[in-house]
Write a protein that holds these residues in place. Structure first.
Motif, PDB file in Angstrom:
ATOM      1  N   TYR A 105      38.660  43.080  70.250  1.00 46.30           N
ATOM      2  CA  TYR A 105      37.431  43.887  69.812  1.00 46.30           C
ATOM      3  C   TYR A 105      36.333  43.013  69.539  1.00 46.30           C
ATOM      4  CZ  TYR A 105      40.971  47.757  68.481  1.00 46.30           C
ATOM      5  OH  TYR A 105      41.621  48.832  68.518  1.00 46.30           O
ATOM      6  N   GLU A 106      36.561  41.745  69.314  1.00 44.18           N
ATOM      7  CA  GLU A 106      35.378  40.854  68.871  1.00 44.18           C
ATOM      8  C   GLU A 106      36.080  39.391  68.971  1.00 44.18           C
ATOM      9  OE1 GLU A 106      33.117  39.116  64.997  1.00 44.18           O
ATOM     10  OE2 GLU A 106      34.501  41.066  64.843  1.00 44.18           O
ATOM     11  N   LEU A 107      34.860  38.597  69.701  1.00 39.85           N
ATOM     12  CA  LEU A 107      35.449  37.265  70.124  1.00 39.85           C
ATOM     13  C   LEU A 107      34.064  36.405  69.811  1.00 39.85           C
ATOM     14  CD1 LEU A 107      37.326  34.864  71.060  1.00 39.85           C
ATOM     15  CD2 LEU A 107      36.697  35.503  73.483  1.00 39.85           C
ATOM     16  N   THR A 108      34.119  35.837  68.675  1.00 38.90           N
ATOM     17  CA  THR A 108      32.852  35.194  68.053  1.00 38.90           C
ATOM     18  C   THR A 108      32.855  33.802  67.846  1.00 38.90           C
ATOM     19  OG1 THR A 108      31.981  37.158  67.150  1.00 38.90           O
ATOM     20  CG2 THR A 108      31.084  35.458  66.415  1.00 38.90           C
ATOM     21  N   PRO A 109      32.253  32.891  68.253  1.00 45.08           N
ATOM     22  CA  PRO A 109      32.476  31.277  68.211  1.00 45.08           C
ATOM     23  C   PRO A 109      31.934  31.083  66.569  1.00 45.08           C
ATOM     24  CG  PRO A 109      30.494  31.679  69.523  1.00 45.08           C
ATOM     25  CD  PRO A 109      31.132  33.193  69.545  1.00 45.08           C
ATOM     26  N   GLN A 110      32.599  30.516  65.890  1.00 43.72           N
ATOM     27  CA  GLN A 110      32.127  30.089  64.337  1.00 43.72           C
ATOM     28  C   GLN A 110      31.774  28.392  64.386  1.00 43.72           C
ATOM     29  OE1 GLN A 110      33.073  32.626  61.689  1.00 43.72           O
ATOM     30  NE2 GLN A 110      32.554  33.591  63.818  1.00 43.72           N
ATOM     31  N   GLU A 111      30.554  28.486  63.960  1.00 43.12           N
ATOM     32  CA  GLU A 111      29.752  26.976  63.625  1.00 43.12           C
ATOM     33  C   GLU A 111      29.911  26.736  62.153  1.00 43.12           C
ATOM     34  OE1 GLU A 111      25.727  27.067  64.837  1.00 43.12           O
ATOM     35  OE2 GLU A 111      26.214  27.535  66.865  1.00 43.12           O
ATOM     36  N   ALA A 112      30.374  25.390  61.870  1.00 43.19           N
ATOM     37  CA  ALA A 112      30.453  24.984  60.660  1.00 43.19           C
ATOM     38  C   ALA A 112      29.169  25.092  59.717  1.00 43.19           C
ATOM     39  CB  ALA A 112      31.132  23.649  60.734  1.00 43.19           C
ATOM     40  N   ASP A 168      38.213  26.776  72.590  1.00 44.66           N
ATOM     41  CA  ASP A 168      36.884  27.427  72.815  1.00 44.66           C
ATOM     42  C   ASP A 168      36.854  28.854  72.933  1.00 44.66           C
ATOM     43  OD1 ASP A 168      37.213  27.601  75.601  1.00 44.66           O
ATOM     44  OD2 ASP A 168      36.412  25.861  75.827  1.00 44.66           O
ATOM     45  N   THR A 169      35.956  29.852  73.193  1.00 43.63           N
ATOM     46  CA  THR A 169      36.129  31.295  73.249  1.00 43.63           C
ATOM     47  C   THR A 169      36.326  31.570  74.651  1.00 43.63           C
ATOM     48  OG1 THR A 169      33.504  31.227  73.565  1.00 43.63           O
ATOM     49  CG2 THR A 169      34.439  31.931  71.362  1.00 43.63           C
ATOM     50  N   ARG A 170      35.773  30.645  75.626  1.00 46.48           N
ATOM     51  CA  ARG A 170      36.259  31.180  77.187  1.00 46.48           C
ATOM     52  C   ARG A 170      37.855  30.646  77.263  1.00 46.48           C
ATOM     53  NH1 ARG A 170      33.655  30.715  81.786  1.00 46.48           N
ATOM     54  NH2 ARG A 170      31.529  29.732  80.866  1.00 46.48           N
ATOM     55  N   SER A 171      38.271  29.805  76.720  1.00 46.67           N
ATOM     56  CA  SER A 171      39.773  29.809  76.841  1.00 46.67           C
ATOM     57  C   SER A 171      40.596  30.909  76.125  1.00 46.67           C
ATOM     58  CB  SER A 171      40.259  28.338  76.338  1.00 46.67           C
ATOM     59  OG  SER A 171      39.649  27.479  76.949  1.00 46.67           O
ATOM     60  N   ILE A 172      40.110  31.226  75.197  1.00 50.06           N
ATOM     61  CA  ILE A 172      40.755  32.566  74.360  1.00 50.06           C
ATOM     62  C   ILE A 172      40.594  33.757  75.175  1.00 50.06           C
ATOM     63  CG2 ILE A 172      40.584  33.782  72.161  1.00 50.06           C
ATOM     64  CD1 ILE A 172      39.508  31.481  70.755  1.00 50.06           C
ATOM     65  N   ALA A 173      39.440  34.066  75.533  1.00 48.17           N
ATOM     66  CA  ALA A 173      39.261  35.193  76.605  1.00 48.17           C
ATOM     67  C   ALA A 173      40.083  35.210  77.774  1.00 48.17           C
ATOM     68  CB  ALA A 173      37.912  35.401  76.939  1.00 48.17           C
ATOM     69  N   GLN A 174      40.420  33.935  78.397  1.00 46.87           N
ATOM     70  CA  GLN A 174      41.200  33.654  79.689  1.00 46.87           C
ATOM     71  C   GLN A 174      42.653  34.197  79.325  1.00 46.87           C
ATOM     72  OE1 GLN A 174      40.149  33.296  82.703  1.00 46.87           O
ATOM     73  NE2 GLN A 174      41.979  33.572  83.304  1.00 46.87           N
ATOM     74  N   ILE A 175      43.079  33.500  78.232  1.00 45.50           N
ATOM     75  CA  ILE A 175      44.446  33.771  77.664  1.00 45.50           C
ATOM     76  C   ILE A 175      44.859  35.404  77.391  1.00 45.50           C
ATOM     77  CG2 ILE A 175      46.138  33.352  76.051  1.00 45.50           C
ATOM     78  CD1 ILE A 175      44.877  30.515  75.729  1.00 45.50           C
ATOM     79  N   ALA A 176      43.946  35.970  76.869  1.00 45.95           N
ATOM     80  CA  ALA A 176      43.831  37.229  76.420  1.00 45.95           C
ATOM     81  C   ALA A 176      43.807  38.304  77.737  1.00 45.95           C
ATOM     82  CB  ALA A 176      42.787  37.758  75.635  1.00 45.95           C
ATOM     83  N   ALA A 212      36.837  30.125  66.364  1.00 47.09           N
ATOM     84  CA  ALA A 212      36.408  31.450  66.748  1.00 47.09           C
ATOM     85  C   ALA A 212      37.131  32.380  65.882  1.00 47.09           C
ATOM     86  CB  ALA A 212      36.845  31.568  68.345  1.00 47.09           C
ATOM     87  N   LEU A 213      36.490  33.492  65.786  1.00 44.70           N
ATOM     88  CA  LEU A 213      37.039  34.854  65.042  1.00 44.70           C
ATOM     89  C   LEU A 213      37.349  35.655  66.161  1.00 44.70           C
ATOM     90  CD1 LEU A 213      37.532  36.059  62.199  1.00 44.70           C
ATOM     91  CD2 LEU A 213      35.204  37.211  62.527  1.00 44.70           C
ATOM     92  N   VAL A 214      38.309  36.143  65.970  1.00 43.97           N
ATOM     93  CA  VAL A 214      38.767  37.271  66.985  1.00 43.97           C
ATOM     94  C   VAL A 214      39.621  38.396  66.411  1.00 43.97           C
ATOM     95  CG1 VAL A 214      40.470  37.338  69.179  1.00 43.97           C
ATOM     96  CG2 VAL A 214      39.643  35.200  68.393  1.00 43.97           C
ATOM     97  N   ARG A 215      39.229  39.565  66.706  1.00 43.49           N
ATOM     98  CA  ARG A 215      39.808  40.789  66.245  1.00 43.49           C
ATOM     99  C   ARG A 215      40.453  41.607  67.465  1.00 43.49           C
ATOM    100  NH1 ARG A 215      36.283  44.679  64.864  1.00 43.49           N
ATOM    101  NH2 ARG A 215      37.797  45.646  63.657  1.00 43.49           N
ATOM    102  N   THR A 216      41.742  41.927  67.254  1.00 46.40           N
ATOM    103  CA  THR A 216      42.547  42.646  68.298  1.00 46.40           C
ATOM    104  C   THR A 216      43.421  43.414  67.529  1.00 46.40           C
ATOM    105  OG1 THR A 216      44.076  42.273  69.894  1.00 46.40           O
ATOM    106  CG2 THR A 216      43.613  40.255  68.388  1.00 46.40           C
TER     107      THR A 216
END
Length: 323
Positions: free
Chosen positions: A274-281, A258-266, A223-227
């Motif tokens: 600012y941004e939370l985007t899953p990244q596909e290979a 995964d993005t759900r876990s990152i969002a929960q921790i944040a 995931a790409l995260v901007r904060t």
């Protein structure tokens, strides 16, 4: 259909192809990938009978290439676009090749129209640009309306319209039940064109699977995260199996969550995102992962450095947070 079993080729002490086995099925586009020096061209030359295997064997449509009585009607190949009589016109070059197999002149006109060469039919092939030379080579491969088509870097030198034309052509031919085998270094193009992939490295077969399965085989949760609180979030995400890289200002790349876990921790730590985007290979990423260490020629400039430079506009190494 192309079938290879235990195919091996030595040039003195050097092993170019090291006992590979594969089948290229009709009705789909099969891409052939590998670093420079991996053995792709040597393999294609052995398929076409231009190089004799040191061991193993390969057949095209059930026979070695040399045993076909009318090979142009069985296999069409583009291995070297420069392999033409430079003093002949495009039309005379194709007409001379057609005469060897009693192919009518009407077919020469047909393939010239298919490949966009009609307007330059009377021009000498030696004066062609790289892209026009590629078109002439493809016209030559199509001349006998073969069941199997082998193309080595067919889009080399072509403009965007030409690249699209090749893509549509090979997919159309595969849709007609023909065997299409092509190599390319353009990962984005291969991702849009091929159904199945063979990946070779240092003469050995690394992968033999569909494009989707190849990407999935190396893909992990990213995931790409901007904060504005990147350091704080990186520390909060630290866990076994999780990698956090600061790729740019206020930007983190997180692998292993995964993005759900990152969002929960944040949320729990009241960290603004600012941004939370899953990244596909991508196919390119999967290819580099598979062929890591398989390239014969390697530079010291890492992919991580390149990514960091593109993101920040400055050279240097990204900062890693790992646990």
């Amino acid at each position: 259909m192309i079938q290879a079993e235990g195919l091996r080729k030595h040039y003195g002490p050097k092993t170019a192809v090291d006992g590979i086995s594969f089948t290229v099925q009709p009705g789909r586009v099969t891409g052939f990938l590998g670093p420079n020096g991996a053995g792709k061209s040597t393999t294609m030359r052995m398929i076409m009978g231009l190089d004799r295997p040191s061991a193993g064997h390969v057949t095209v449509n059930g026979k070695p290439f040399a045993q076909h009585k009318a090979p142009l009607r069985e296999v069409g190949a583009l291995l070297d676009a420069k392999a033409v009589h430079t003093g002949r016109s495009a039309y005379n070059h194709l007409r001379a090749i057609a005469a060897t197999h009693d192919i009518p002149v009407s077919r020469v006109h047909e393939v010239m129209a298919m490949t966009g060469l009609t307007e330059v039919a009377k021009k000498r092939a030696g004066g062609f640009s790289l892209g026009m030379g590629q078109r002439l080579g493809i016209a030559n491969a199509l001349l006998g309306d073969p069941q199997t088509l082998i193309l080595d870097e067919p889009v080399n030198g072509l403009d965007p319209e030409g690249v699209l034309w090749v893509r549509n052509l090979v997919r159309y031919l595969a849709g007609q039940g023909k065997t299409v085998f092509l190599s390319s270094h353009l990962m984005s193009e291969m991702a849009q064109t091929a159904d199945h992939l063979l990946v070779i490295g240092r003469g050995q077969l690394i992968a033999d699977m569909s494009v989707q399965n190849l990407i999935a085989s190396v893909q992990q949760k990213k995931a790409l995260v901007r904060t504005p609180q990147s350091a704080e979030l990186a520390a909060a995400l630290a866990a076994p199996g999780v990698s956090v890289t600061q790729s740019a200002h206020e930007t983190l790349e997180v692998a292993g969550l995964d993005t759900r876990s990152i969002a929960q921790i944040a949320l729990e730590r009241q960290i603004l995102l600012y941004e939370l985007t899953p990244q596909e290979a991508s196919l390119e990423q999967a290819y580099f992962e598979l062929t890591r260490g398989a390239a014969e020629y390697q530079s010291d400039f890492s992919m991580a450095t390149a990514t960091h430079s593109q993101a920040t506009g400055m050279p240097g190494q990204p900062q890693n947070y790992k646990n």
